[in-house]
Design a protein around this motif. Sequence first.
Motif, PDB file in Angstrom:
ATOM      1  N   ILE A   6       0.793  -1.204  -0.223  1.00 33.65           N
ATOM      2  CA  ILE A   6       0.034  -0.020   0.031  1.00 33.65           C
ATOM      3  C   ILE A   6       1.048   1.235  -0.035  1.00 33.65           C
ATOM      4  CG2 ILE A   6      -1.673   1.323   1.456  1.00 33.65           C
ATOM      5  CD1 ILE A   6      -2.838  -1.266   2.383  1.00 33.65           C
ATOM      6  N   ILE A  25       1.041   5.829   7.176  1.00 34.13           N
ATOM      7  CA  ILE A  25       0.086   4.770   7.284  1.00 34.13           C
ATOM      8  C   ILE A  25       0.521   4.036   8.910  1.00 34.13           C
ATOM      9  CG2 ILE A  25      -0.769   2.584   6.833  1.00 34.13           C
ATOM     10  CD1 ILE A  25      -0.005   3.064   4.007  1.00 34.13           C
ATOM     11  N   TYR A  27      -1.625   1.925  10.826  1.00 34.15           N
ATOM     12  CA  TYR A  27      -1.728   0.281  10.515  1.00 34.15           C
ATOM     13  C   TYR A  27      -2.719  -0.123   9.684  1.00 34.15           C
ATOM     14  CZ  TYR A  27      -5.115   1.103  14.264  1.00 34.15           C
ATOM     15  OH  TYR A  27      -6.164   1.866  14.989  1.00 34.15           O
ATOM     16  N   VAL A  28      -2.820  -1.409   9.220  1.00 33.93           N
ATOM     17  CA  VAL A  28      -3.819  -1.917   8.529  1.00 33.93           C
ATOM     18  C   VAL A  28      -4.141  -3.310   9.173  1.00 33.93           C
ATOM     19  CG1 VAL A  28      -4.396  -2.967   6.593  1.00 33.93           C
ATOM     20  CG2 VAL A  28      -2.812  -1.269   6.290  1.00 33.93           C
ATOM     21  N   TYR A  40     -10.212  -4.876   5.108  1.00 31.72           N
ATOM     22  CA  TYR A  40      -9.226  -4.350   5.633  1.00 31.72           C
ATOM     23  C   TYR A  40      -9.705  -2.961   5.957  1.00 31.72           C
ATOM     24  CZ  TYR A  40      -6.248  -8.126   3.852  1.00 31.72           C
ATOM     25  OH  TYR A  40      -5.930  -9.341   3.479  1.00 31.72           O
ATOM     26  N   ALA A  42      -7.316   0.685   7.005  1.00 29.04           N
ATOM     27  CA  ALA A  42      -6.131   1.356   7.227  1.00 29.04           C
ATOM     28  C   ALA A  42      -6.410   2.522   8.093  1.00 29.04           C
ATOM     29  CB  ALA A  42      -5.585   1.686   5.964  1.00 29.04           C
ATOM     30  N   THR A  43      -5.330   2.839   9.007  1.00 26.37           N
ATOM     31  CA  THR A  43      -5.468   4.029   9.692  1.00 26.37           C
ATOM     32  C   THR A  43      -4.336   4.938   9.355  1.00 26.37           C
ATOM     33  OG1 THR A  43      -6.060   2.972  11.976  1.00 26.37           O
ATOM     34  CG2 THR A  43      -5.259   5.187  12.176  1.00 26.37           C
ATOM     35  N   VAL A  44      -4.867   5.968   8.612  1.00 23.41           N
ATOM     36  CA  VAL A  44      -3.747   6.995   8.035  1.00 23.41           C
ATOM     37  C   VAL A  44      -3.754   8.256   9.032  1.00 23.41           C
ATOM     38  CG1 VAL A  44      -3.368   8.245   6.103  1.00 23.41           C
ATOM     39  CG2 VAL A  44      -4.545   6.057   5.818  1.00 23.41           C
TER      40      VAL A  44
END
Length: 71
Positions: A6, A25, A27-28, A40, A42-44
């Motif tokens: 990613i 990023i 975590y995913v 999934y 993702a925390t951005v």
Amino acid sequence: MFASDITKQMFTGILSDEFLKKYSIGYVLFMGVKKSGFIYQATVCIPESYVCNLVNIEVSFKGKMTMKAVK
């Protein structure tokens, strides 16, 4: 996710350009499996900050990835 990374460019058009200049990023997380594929989230986030956006990622069983910001 089918041996795919990613990258920052993948979030273009999903998150604002201003936010993309500063983010990383966090975590995913694997959220589960649906009939359409793997799910999934993702925390951005902006580093050293609590300012974050969530992005849902779905990977079909054929390998097509779609992303959508959580509102």
